[in-house]
Design a protein around this motif. Structure first.
Motif, PDB file in Angstrom:
ATOM      1  N   PRO A   1       0.828  -1.208   0.000  1.00 27.44           N
ATOM      2  CA  PRO A   1       0.000   0.000   0.000  1.00 27.44           C
ATOM      3  C   PRO A   1       0.863   1.259   0.000  1.00 27.44           C
ATOM      4  CG  PRO A   1      -0.005  -1.019   2.171  1.00 27.44           C
ATOM      5  CD  PRO A   1       0.724  -1.958   1.267  1.00 27.44           C
ATOM      6  N   ALA A   2       0.450   2.248  -0.785  1.00 24.52           N
ATOM      7  CA  ALA A   2       1.138   3.536  -0.778  1.00 24.52           C
ATOM      8  C   ALA A   2       0.859   4.280   0.517  1.00 24.52           C
ATOM      9  CB  ALA A   2       0.693   4.377  -1.972  1.00 24.52           C
ATOM     10  N   ALA A   3      -0.260   3.974   1.139  1.00 27.12           N
ATOM     11  CA  ALA A   3      -0.627   4.559   2.426  1.00 27.12           C
ATOM     12  C   ALA A   3      -1.695   3.681   3.045  1.00 27.12           C
ATOM     13  CB  ALA A   3      -1.141   5.988   2.259  1.00 27.12           C
ATOM     14  N   ARG A   4      -1.856   3.826   4.360  1.00 30.40           N
ATOM     15  CA  ARG A   4      -2.880   3.106   5.117  1.00 30.40           C
ATOM     16  C   ARG A   4      -3.562   4.089   6.052  1.00 30.40           C
ATOM     17  NH1 ARG A   4      -0.389   1.556   8.475  1.00 30.40           N
ATOM     18  NH2 ARG A   4       1.715   2.149   7.901  1.00 30.40           N
ATOM     19  N   THR A   5      -4.853   3.923   6.225  1.00 30.34           N
ATOM     20  CA  THR A   5      -5.618   4.831   7.075  1.00 30.34           C
ATOM     21  C   THR A   5      -6.507   4.019   8.008  1.00 30.34           C
ATOM     22  OG1 THR A   5      -5.669   6.519   5.333  1.00 30.34           O
ATOM     23  CG2 THR A   5      -7.283   6.737   7.103  1.00 30.34           C
ATOM     24  N   VAL A   6      -6.608   4.442   9.265  1.00 29.28           N
ATOM     25  CA  VAL A   6      -7.614   3.908  10.180  1.00 29.28           C
ATOM     26  C   VAL A   6      -8.612   5.011  10.480  1.00 29.28           C
ATOM     27  CG1 VAL A   6      -6.205   2.095  11.199  1.00 29.28           C
ATOM     28  CG2 VAL A   6      -6.094   4.400  12.163  1.00 29.28           C
ATOM     29  N   LEU A   7      -9.886   4.647  10.576  1.00 29.47           N
ATOM     30  CA  LEU A   7     -10.953   5.627  10.787  1.00 29.47           C
ATOM     31  C   LEU A   7     -11.788   5.230  11.989  1.00 29.47           C
ATOM     32  CD1 LEU A   7     -10.837   4.924   7.407  1.00 29.47           C
ATOM     33  CD2 LEU A   7     -12.157   7.039   7.429  1.00 29.47           C
ATOM     34  N   TYR A   8     -12.097   6.218  12.834  1.00 29.60           N
ATOM     35  CA  TYR A   8     -12.897   5.982  14.038  1.00 29.60           C
ATOM     36  C   TYR A   8     -14.214   6.748  13.930  1.00 29.60           C
ATOM     37  CZ  TYR A   8     -14.398   5.767  18.874  1.00 29.60           C
ATOM     38  OH  TYR A   8     -15.129   5.551  20.014  1.00 29.60           O
ATOM     39  N   PRO A   9     -15.371   6.088  14.172  1.00 35.08           N
ATOM     40  CA  PRO A   9     -16.680   6.743  14.055  1.00 35.08           C
ATOM     41  C   PRO A   9     -17.030   7.550  15.305  1.00 35.08           C
ATOM     42  CG  PRO A   9     -16.983   4.437  14.579  1.00 35.08           C
ATOM     43  CD  PRO A   9     -15.500   4.641  14.452  1.00 35.08           C
ATOM     44  N   MET A  10     -16.469   8.742  15.397  1.00 28.65           N
ATOM     45  CA  MET A  10     -16.648   9.567  16.596  1.00 28.65           C
ATOM     46  C   MET A  10     -18.111   9.841  16.901  1.00 28.65           C
ATOM     47  SD  MET A  10     -15.019  11.109  19.051  1.00 28.65           S
ATOM     48  CE  MET A  10     -13.333  11.514  18.577  1.00 28.65           C
ATOM     49  N   ASP A  11     -18.942   9.973  15.860  1.00 27.22           N
ATOM     50  CA  ASP A  11     -20.338  10.342  16.084  1.00 27.22           C
ATOM     51  C   ASP A  11     -21.119   9.285  16.848  1.00 27.22           C
ATOM     52  OD1 ASP A  11     -20.531   8.423  14.107  1.00 27.22           O
ATOM     53  OD2 ASP A  11     -21.434   9.739  12.606  1.00 27.22           O
ATOM     54  N   SER A  12     -20.595   8.060  16.924  1.00 30.74           N
ATOM     55  CA  SER A  12     -21.317   6.987  17.598  1.00 30.74           C
ATOM     56  C   SER A  12     -20.809   6.677  18.993  1.00 30.74           C
ATOM     57  CB  SER A  12     -21.261   5.710  16.759  1.00 30.74           C
ATOM     58  OG  SER A  12     -22.022   5.852  15.589  1.00 30.74           O
TER      59      SER A  12
END
Length: 419
Positions: free
Chosen positions: A323-334
Motif C-alpha cells: 500500500p502507498a498509504a494506510r488509514t484507520v478511521l474511528y466513528p466519533m459520532d457513535s
C-alpha cells in the motif's frame, strides 16, 4: 461519510438524549490542553436558504479558517457549484423528508459532507467536500442515472488533462449493476490545497449483494492491474471484515492515481485492527494505531461493537505489491456524548502526538466555521476522525465534518453493521 444502510436518525438538537458508553476505559486518558476558541459563529439551527447557498457559506468559512488563498477557494467553490447542479437550488427543508431519496453521504443524511486533512508534522492542510447528486425520483435506478451523469459532466468540464474516466470505465459495470442494492451508487469528492486539486469517485462493493462484496473488489482490482494488491488485502480480512467502499482517483496519470479500498472491521478491537495493518505492511506501528483508537474512544481499546472502525488501504499501479498509504478511521459520532467530548478527545490526541500549533489552530477554526449550535448541545458535527500513514512514515489526520442540515444525532437503536 456515513456507513451503508443506516436508518435515518437525525433529530433537532433541542432533543435531549443520554449516551452511555458501552465499554470501560482500558487506558488512562491524558487531560487535554484546551485552546482559546475563535470568535463564536452565530448559532442558528433553522436554515432559511437553499443547499447551494449554505454549502457556499460553510465552505468559504472553512477555506478561510485554514488559510487557503482566494484562488484555491474559488476552485473549491466552483467545483461544488458545478457538481451541485439544479437540485442544489432547492430550499433546505426544515425536517428531513424521508419520502424522498435519503442520502448516506453524511451522518444526518445531508447530501454533502466536508473533511479537513492536517499533517501531524507541519499542520499543512487539505480541504475536501463529498457530494451525492440527488435523483428526481426515490429509487436507486434514478440515483445511478443521476450520479453517472455527474461523472460524465465532471470529465467534460475539467477536460482530459485533469480528469480521466478510463480506469472507471474498466470497472463501472461491477459497481453500477442492474437491480443494484444498497444506498450508494456513486459519490464524488473534490480536494484542494494550495498546491493541488483532485477529483475522486466512491463506489459500492455491496451493490450486487453483501455476499459478493469481496468478489467484486477482487475483480475490480484485477481489471485495474492490481491483482497483487488484492492478495495483500485478502490476506488480512477475517470473517467479520468486508469491503464497504471502493474509491478511484480520476487523475489522468494511471501510475499516480490512487485506488482506495475501505474495509469495515465489525466488532474488532484496536489491537486486532492494528495487527491487520502490520500484516499488510510491517512498517505499520501497532502503538500508533492503538493510541489513536484509544484516545478517540475516550480510553477504550474496544472491541467496538456498535458502528465499526474502518481501514482504508491506498494502492497505486507503480508499486501494487504494497500500500502507498494506510488509514484507520474511528466513528466519533457513535461513541462520544456530544461534540464537546469529541473535541476534548481530539485535543488529548494533539497533545499525545505533539501536534504543531498550526494544526491545532486550523482544527479549532474549522469547527467554529461550520457549527451553528453550541458543541455541547448534541453530537454529530464530528463524524469520523482518521489517521493516515504514508509509506515514507509521514502521518496526517482527517476530520470529517457534518453540515448538519437536519439537526444533530440522537440514539435510535442498534446499528446493523451495514449488512
Amino acid at each position: 461519510m456515513a456507513l451503508l444502510d443506516q436508518k435515518p436518525g437525525a433529530l433537532s438538537c433541542s432533543q435531549s438524549h443520554q449516551f452511555t458508553h458501552q465499554y470501560q476505559h482500558t487506558t488512562t486518558a491524558v487531560k487535554p490542553t484546551m485552546l482559546a476558541a475563535p470568535a463564536p459563529v452565530l448559532i442558528n439551527q433553522v436554515i432559511n436558504d437553499n443547499y447551494i447557498s449554505e454549502a457556499n457559506r460553510q465552505l468559504a468559512r472553512l477555506s478561510k479558517a485554514i488559510g487557503q488563498d482566494e484562488v484555491t477557494r474559488e476552485k473549491l467553490l466552483h467545483a461544488f457549484n458545478f457538481s451541485g447542479g439544479e437540485w442544489c437550488q432547492n430550499a433546505i427543508p426544515q425536517k428531513l423528508d424521508i419520502s424522498a431519496w435519503v442520502s448516506d453521504v453524511s451522518n444526518d443524511h445531508s447530501p454533502f459532507e466536508y473533511s479537513l486533512a492536517l499533517s501531524q508534522q507541519t499542520g499543512a492542510s487539505e480541504l475536501r467536500f463529498l457530494i451525492e447528486a440527488q435523483p428526481e425520483e426515490n429509487s436507486l435506478a434514478a440515483l445511478q442515472e443521476r450520479t453517472s451523469r455527474l461523472t460524465d459532466d465532471i470529465a467534460t468540464e475539467y477536460g482530459p488533462t485533469r480528469v480521466s474516466l478510463d480506469r472507471l470505465n474498466l470497472v463501472r459495470d461491477l459497481f453500477l449493476p442492474p437491480n443494484a442494492e444498497g444506498k450508494l451508487a456513486s459519490w464524488h469528492s473534490f480536494a484542494t490545497s494550495n498546491t493541488l486539486e483532485k477529483w475522486k469517485i466512491y463506489l459500492n462493493p455491496l451493490a450486487s449483494g453483501s455476499q459478493n462484496a469481496s468478489k467484486v473488489t477482487r475483480e475490480a482490482l484485477e481489471r485495474l492491474g492490481l491483482a497483487s494488491s488484492w492478495e495483500l488485502l485478502d490476506s488480512i480480512m477475517t470473517g467479520d471484515d468486508y469491503p464497504i467502499y471502493f474509491s478511484l482517483g480520476l487523475s489522468p496519470d494511471p501510475e499516480d492515481a490512487e485506488v482506495k479500498v475501505y474495509v469495515a472491521h465489525r466488532g474488532a478491537s484496536a489491537t486486532q485492527i492494528a495487527q491487520k495493518h502490520v500484516k499488510m505492511d510491517p512498517k505499520s506501528s501497532v502503538h500508533a494505531i492503538e493510541m489513536f483508537y484509544s484516545i478517540m474512544a475516550g480510553g477504550s481499546l474496544g472491541p467496538y461493537r456498535g458502528k465499526p472502525g474502518l481501514s482504508c488501504f491506498h494502492f497505486k499501479n507503480k508499486d501494487p505489491s504494497r500500500p502507498a498509504a494506510r488509514t484507520v478511521l474511528y466513528p466519533m459520532d457513535s461513541y462520544a456524548a456530544d461534540d464537546v467530548e469529541a473535541r476534548e478527545r481530539i485535543e488529548t490526541y494533539m497533545d499525545a502526538i505533539s501536534a504543531p500549533q498550526l494544526y491545532r489552530e486550523r482544527y479549532r477554526n474549522a469547527i467554529s466555521s461550520v457549527q451553528r449550535r453550541p458543541l455541547g448541545a448534541g453530537r454529530g458535527i464530528h463524524s469520523w476522525v482518521s489517521m493516515k500513514e504514508k509509506s515514507d512514515g509521514k502521518r496526517s489526520n482527517t476530520f470529517y465534518l457534518s453540515a448538519e442540515l437536519y439537526g444533530c444525532l440522537v440514539d435510535d437503536g442498534p446499528w446493523n453493521g451495514g449488512r
